[in-house]
Design an enzyme around this catalytic site. Structure first.
Site: not given
Lengths: 237, 237
Positions: B123, B160, B195
């Protein structure tokens, strides 16, 4: 006396462009301006400023206001100096602020808004009247010289507020983002406005307009509703 | 030779913390490091660095690596200089980059990663090895000195990644945001990773790891899939 309309969005749910906005716009402009200067800088990324103007103009004409975009003026500062009112549309907040700095109008807008020139902004156009753009939802696709913005409203606003997150996706919810904002900025205040809601700042107070309530995010995680139709002191946030 | 793992997220769907990550982490660390230095700077906003470390440590121990957080070291630069490998967790990308600059480790990480020290980031930890953090999904809750980042991977990554937007909500979809990014940055390239997916950068190439494909967003709106398991030249993005 300040006259500033901070709208969450140009649309509410599946309604048409600015369709929900007429009464909110009149609250700030009616009796105060006949012609408005449009700032399309948040858009015009994947489409032109002309296209953006032609999307916004019919709504404002229907509401009874003439609208011309700042990009037709050779001198952006002179256009702001002479404007009766300014309307700033949504798009990308970082691009908007960067282009405002490039045009040299950030300080000038601060002066004119403090002196009472009416202002209507939605989405990114609501973010830029806050102290900084640090509660935008947008991607930082450009790097403005600073995230400090016009700062004529003394607290932060989060437009397009929506609760929760898509199931099975692990990004932060909006509530988590704003809680982090407050944790790392303990002296600041945030008001979140769902789509369709606007804050009408008049002098040292603001009134919540629209069908839903605004939300005051407080230190420590509490969230207070500010009922639609109610008026609060700017200093209370 | 560079050994960098850019993971989209710490979780995939409803799976447990780093549960999907073991093979991906081994791809970079196995045979190259026994002890890793953890950088918790993207978190520790609404919880402590100790808590963040204790959330990550058991997973890495289970994978076979000792993990200690940088916040236990008095001298962050010395810790990075002496590290066998660095692991950077997710949270807020702006906070992460700001704290990395405050700790004086951005340039040092650039040197060490270019020289082959293994790096694992998810992330926000994936965003900061790109040229800038301008494709983060996070809220700019603090203003780092610059959005320029470590820059050891020559293109932008969007972690994401999720397609589309909630119905009835009028913010931009991720695709629209990335299309705007490319429109305003015509010389740059973006790879989006859903993800569960990671890019393993090794030298001048990268391999897509995980169950899903990565997506190469191109100028003009085309999106090419990069199949999981496939390897591409960094310079091709």
């Amino acid at each position: 006396m300040k006259q500033i309309l901070m709208m969450s969005s140009s649309r509410k749910g599946v309604s048409g462009y600015l369709e929900h906005a007429e009464d909110q716009v009149h609250a700030v402009l009616k009796g105060r301006a006949k012609r408005v200067l449009f700032v399309p800088y948040a858009g015009g990324i994947t489409f032109s400023f002309d296209e953006y103007e032609s999307r916004v103009k019919p709504s404002f004409e229907r509401f009874g206001y003439e609208l011309t975009s700042i990009h037709h003026h050779k001198d952006a500062r002179a256009a702001v100096e002479q404007a009766e009112a300014v309307v700033v549309g949504g798009g990308n907040t970082f691009v908007l602020l960067d282009r405002m700095y490039n045009a040299g109008i950030v300080g000038l807008l601060r002066e004119r808004l403090n002196a009472g020139m009416p202002y209507v902004g939605w989405s990114a156009g609501a973010n830029v009247v806050c102290p900084t753009i640090r509660t935008t939802n947008d991607m930082p696709i450009v790097e403005p010289p600073t995230l400090k913005a016009i700062g004529v409203v003394p607290f932060q606003v989060n437009p397009h507020f929506i609760s929760g997150k898509p199931s099975g996706h692990n990004g932060e919810s909006r509530e988590e983002r704003l809680a982090e904002y407050l944790a790392i900025n303990p002296d600041e205040g945030v008001v979140a406005i769902p789509e369709g809601v606007a804050l009408h700042v008049h002098g040292d107070s603001a009134t919540v307009l629209g069908e839903f309530d605004a939300l005051h995010f407080r230190q420590g995680g509490a969230v207070d509703k500010i009922a639609t139709g109610s008026t609060f002191a700017l200093a209370s946030i």
